[in-house]
Design a protein around this motif. Structure first.
Motif, PDB file in Angstrom:
ATOM      1  N   GLY A   1       2.074  11.525 -11.051  1.00  0.00           N
ATOM      2  CA  GLY A   1       3.430  11.356 -10.392  1.00  0.00           C
ATOM      3  C   GLY A   1       4.449  11.053 -11.658  1.00  0.00           C
ATOM      4  N   PRO A   2       5.609  10.810 -11.259  1.00  0.00           N
ATOM      5  CA  PRO A   2       6.454  10.497 -12.484  1.00  0.00           C
ATOM      6  C   PRO A   2       6.387   9.024 -12.627  1.00  0.00           C
ATOM      7  N   LEU A   3       6.392   8.476 -13.774  1.00  0.00           N
ATOM      8  CA  LEU A   3       6.401   7.034 -13.945  1.00  0.00           C
ATOM      9  C   LEU A   3       7.534   6.272 -13.787  1.00  0.00           C
ATOM     10  N   ASP A   4       7.710   5.843 -12.585  1.00  0.00           N
ATOM     11  CA  ASP A   4       8.953   5.351 -12.229  1.00  0.00           C
ATOM     12  C   ASP A   4       8.514   3.772 -12.126  1.00  0.00           C
ATOM     13  N   MET A   5       7.833   3.381 -11.055  1.00  0.00           N
ATOM     14  CA  MET A   5       7.401   2.088 -10.956  1.00  0.00           C
ATOM     15  C   MET A   5       8.540   1.030 -10.299  1.00  0.00           C
ATOM     16  N   ARG A   6       9.879   1.339 -10.142  1.00  0.00           N
ATOM     17  CA  ARG A   6      10.771   0.524  -9.552  1.00  0.00           C
ATOM     18  C   ARG A   6      10.429   0.414  -8.120  1.00  0.00           C
ATOM     19  N   MET A   7      10.764  -0.942  -7.704  1.00  0.00           N
ATOM     20  CA  MET A   7      10.444  -1.374  -6.430  1.00  0.00           C
ATOM     21  C   MET A   7      11.938  -1.105  -5.673  1.00  0.00           C
ATOM     22  N   ASP A   8      12.944  -1.142  -6.484  1.00  0.00           N
ATOM     23  CA  ASP A   8      14.231  -0.760  -5.830  1.00  0.00           C
ATOM     24  C   ASP A   8      14.599   0.492  -6.652  1.00  0.00           C
ATOM     25  N   THR A   9      14.718   1.663  -5.812  1.00  0.00           N
ATOM     26  CA  THR A   9      14.688   3.032  -6.556  1.00  0.00           C
ATOM     27  C   THR A   9      16.262   3.144  -6.784  1.00  0.00           C
ATOM     28  N   THR A  10      17.126   2.467  -6.228  1.00  0.00           N
ATOM     29  CA  THR A  10      18.554   2.441  -6.073  1.00  0.00           C
ATOM     30  C   THR A  10      19.031   2.096  -7.381  1.00  0.00           C
ATOM     31  N   ARG A  11      18.337   1.516  -8.307  1.00  0.00           N
ATOM     32  CA  ARG A  11      19.059   0.751  -9.499  1.00  0.00           C
ATOM     33  C   ARG A  11      17.803   0.539 -10.684  1.00  0.00           C
ATOM     34  N   GLY A  12      18.447   0.160 -11.913  1.00  0.00           N
ATOM     35  CA  GLY A  12      17.446  -0.199 -12.978  1.00  0.00           C
ATOM     36  C   GLY A  12      16.790   0.919 -13.601  1.00  0.00           C
ATOM     37  N   GLU A  13      16.089   0.475 -14.719  1.00  0.00           N
ATOM     38  CA  GLU A  13      15.496   1.540 -15.569  1.00  0.00           C
ATOM     39  C   GLU A  13      13.961   1.658 -15.175  1.00  0.00           C
ATOM     40  N   SER A  14      13.534   3.062 -15.163  1.00  0.00           N
ATOM     41  CA  SER A  14      12.303   3.482 -14.817  1.00  0.00           C
ATOM     42  C   SER A  14      11.500   3.115 -16.018  1.00  0.00           C
ATOM     43  N   ALA A  15       9.988   3.118 -15.715  1.00  0.00           N
ATOM     44  CA  ALA A  15       8.793   2.569 -16.675  1.00  0.00           C
ATOM     45  C   ALA A  15       9.071   3.705 -17.701  1.00  0.00           C
TER      46      ALA A  15
ATOM     47  N   SER B   1       0.694  -1.169  -0.032  1.00  0.00           N
ATOM     48  CA  SER B   1      -0.037  -0.037   0.168  1.00  0.00           C
ATOM     49  C   SER B   1       1.040   1.419   0.016  1.00  0.00           C
ATOM     50  N   PRO B   2       1.853   1.155   0.961  1.00  0.00           N
ATOM     51  CA  PRO B   2       2.670   2.417   0.695  1.00  0.00           C
ATOM     52  C   PRO B   2       3.333   2.813  -0.642  1.00  0.00           C
ATOM     53  N   GLN B   3       3.731   1.709  -1.357  1.00  0.00           N
ATOM     54  CA  GLN B   3       4.313   1.937  -2.660  1.00  0.00           C
ATOM     55  C   GLN B   3       3.081   2.567  -3.767  1.00  0.00           C
ATOM     56  N   ILE B   4       1.990   1.864  -3.457  1.00  0.00           N
ATOM     57  CA  ILE B   4       0.948   2.188  -4.358  1.00  0.00           C
ATOM     58  C   ILE B   4       0.437   3.653  -4.166  1.00  0.00           C
ATOM     59  N   ASP B   5       0.351   4.098  -2.843  1.00  0.00           N
ATOM     60  CA  ASP B   5      -0.307   5.181  -2.337  1.00  0.00           C
ATOM     61  C   ASP B   5       0.825   6.492  -2.371  1.00  0.00           C
ATOM     62  N   THR B   6       2.138   6.319  -2.667  1.00  0.00           N
ATOM     63  CA  THR B   6       3.022   7.230  -2.551  1.00  0.00           C
ATOM     64  C   THR B   6       3.120   7.872  -4.172  1.00  0.00           C
ATOM     65  N   PRO B   7       2.455   8.839  -4.802  1.00  0.00           N
ATOM     66  CA  PRO B   7       2.474   9.426  -6.071  1.00  0.00           C
ATOM     67  C   PRO B   7       3.975   9.552  -6.582  1.00  0.00           C
ATOM     68  N   GLU B   8       5.047   9.633  -5.912  1.00  0.00           N
ATOM     69  CA  GLU B   8       6.389   9.733  -6.726  1.00  0.00           C
ATOM     70  C   GLU B   8       7.019   8.474  -7.007  1.00  0.00           C
ATOM     71  N   ARG B   9       6.349   7.416  -6.495  1.00  0.00           N
ATOM     72  CA  ARG B   9       6.542   6.036  -6.939  1.00  0.00           C
ATOM     73  C   ARG B   9       6.223   5.515  -8.162  1.00  0.00           C
ATOM     74  N   GLY B  10       4.944   6.184  -8.826  1.00  0.00           N
ATOM     75  CA  GLY B  10       4.567   5.928  -9.905  1.00  0.00           C
ATOM     76  C   GLY B  10       3.923   4.719 -10.247  1.00  0.00           C
ATOM     77  N   PHE B  11       3.263   3.888  -9.298  1.00  0.00           N
ATOM     78  CA  PHE B  11       2.728   2.841  -9.269  1.00  0.00           C
ATOM     79  C   PHE B  11       1.117   2.867  -9.650  1.00  0.00           C
TER      80      PHE B  11
ATOM     81  N   ILE C   1       5.504  -5.233 -13.753  1.00  0.00           N
ATOM     82  CA  ILE C   1       5.999  -6.322 -13.608  1.00  0.00           C
ATOM     83  C   ILE C   1       7.331  -6.554 -14.505  1.00  0.00           C
ATOM     84  N   PHE C   2       7.371  -5.857 -15.756  1.00  0.00           N
ATOM     85  CA  PHE C   2       8.462  -5.716 -16.432  1.00  0.00           C
ATOM     86  C   PHE C   2       9.585  -5.150 -15.931  1.00  0.00           C
ATOM     87  N   VAL C   3       9.377  -3.944 -15.501  1.00  0.00           N
ATOM     88  CA  VAL C   3      10.491  -3.134 -14.938  1.00  0.00           C
ATOM     89  C   VAL C   3      11.202  -3.724 -13.913  1.00  0.00           C
ATOM     90  N   ASN C   4      10.408  -4.427 -13.050  1.00  0.00           N
ATOM     91  CA  ASN C   4      11.019  -5.150 -11.697  1.00  0.00           C
ATOM     92  C   ASN C   4      11.215  -6.729 -11.979  1.00  0.00           C
TER      93      ASN C   4
END
Length: 342
Positions: free
Chosen positions: A128-142, A112-122, A217-220
């Motif tokens: 909010g920004p279209l991020d969607m990464r569960m690990d915000t320290t690495r990887g490609e955003s949506a 829920s915190p991931q979904i309900d935090t706008p800047e996470r983009g889920f 699913i793809f991004v993560n």
């Protein structure tokens, strides 16, 4: 959802059912592979004796920070937390000198915190920004993926991971808008684009639901991560140890169901039809779904399925680690659902 003061709160799905199925000896060593906000971890600790141990891992650095900031958890000598994906479980355990564990819990999907935090983009419920990464320290955003993928790759991802029948139309629109100098970078922009492409949808479901699921699913790399974690469970669980997995959509549940079935039925080598079948590595114990009361109180629980399996004693002996307790070969019955159905 929000607590008083505006703090994000996560309602743990199938909390008691999962922990009842997982913890069958109080002095055991357990892994919560998806700490989230600690709902399962706290109840697991409540079931453990002073000799028990719990290692929590999460790929989300905010979840790990939450665990580290919790005074009760930080002061509990039985508890440890690591920033890692559950697919990395063998390496995490090896680094801690752990040979076998008595249970592994995986609570899949997003919290829920991931979904309900706008800047996470889920979620398309917030702009909010279209991020969607569960690990915000690495990887490609949506957003970065949408900015570089061609139409064929976009359509494949949206179709395969979102089971979206309008995937080609959505992919074509994404590329067209990008070529016109207006690439999709926010959740609201993506939601509006998908709404223009999807002609029909199930009652009560936003047209963008499947596309958001697919990109997340793809991004993560969620499905490959899940497959790796399940294979790791075979190696890491002690005899009698429990594998408990909660999934929230058919793609995840299909992987879990197939994996448990494959390792809990006779496997005969067709090249040697008279040879004894391979020994079973898992014993399937069943599934549980949320009861009507839980779904009414927490609508996000409605699609959840909990599956449980137990490791058999077909395992090579391993040295004890400092989180290690004792091996346990006895079969313990799975608890019944609390208001759900097994």
């Amino acid at each position: 959802m929000l607590q008083a003061g505006g703090a994000l709160q996560h309602t743990t799905v199938l909390l008691h059912e999962a922990v009842d199925a997982l913890v069958v000896q109080g002095d055991g060593c357990y892994v919560d592979g998806t700490y989230g906000r600690g709902g399962h971890s706290r109840l697991i600790l409540a079931r453990l004796t002073p000799a028990g141990r719990l290692l929590a891992i999460d790929r989300d650095p905010q979840a790990v920070a939450h665990a580290q900031a919790d005074a009760a958890l930080a002061g509990d000598a039985r508890f440890a937390v690591e920033h890692a994906a559950f697919a990395d479980l063998p390496a995490v355990l090896a680094a801690r000198g752990v040979a076998r564990v008595d249970g592994l819990l995986l609570d899949l999907g997003v919290s829920s915190p991931q979904i309900d935090t706008p800047e996470r983009g889920f979620s398309f419920r917030f702009s909010g920004p279209l991020d969607m990464r569960m690990d915000t320290t690495r990887g490609e955003s949506a957003a970065d993926f949408l900015a570089r993928a061609d139409e064929k790759e976009l359509a494949t991802v949206i179709r395969d991971f979102g089971e979206e029948r309008f995937a080609v139309s959505i992919a074509r629109a994404l590329v067209k808008q990008r070529d016109e100098g207006e690439p999709v970078r926010t959740t609201s922009e993506l939601q509006a684009l998908v709404a223009r492409c999807v002609r029909t949808r199930e009652p009560g479901q936003d047209p963008a639901t499947r596309t958001f699921q697919a990109l997340r699913i793809f991004v993560n790399a969620e499905l490959s991560q899940l497959e790796s974690a399940l294979n790791a469970a075979i190696q890491c669980l002690a005899p009698g140890g429990r594998l408990v997995v909660i999934s929230f959509h058919s793609l995840e549940d299909r992987i879990v169901k197939t994996f448990i079935a494959r390792h809990s039925r006779d496997q005969v080598d067709r090249r040697a039809p008279f040879a004894a079948p391979k020994a079973l590595r898992l014993r399937a114990l069943g599934r549980i779904k949320p009861g009507a009361a839980e779904v009414a109180a927490n609508p996000r629980a409605r699609s959840a399925i909990l599956r449980v399996a137990e490791r058999t004693d077909v395992v090579d002996p391993a040295p004890r680690g400092r989180f290690r307790t004792g091996e346990r070969a006895a079969h313990t019955p799975m608890p019944k659902a609390r208001g759900g159905r097994a």
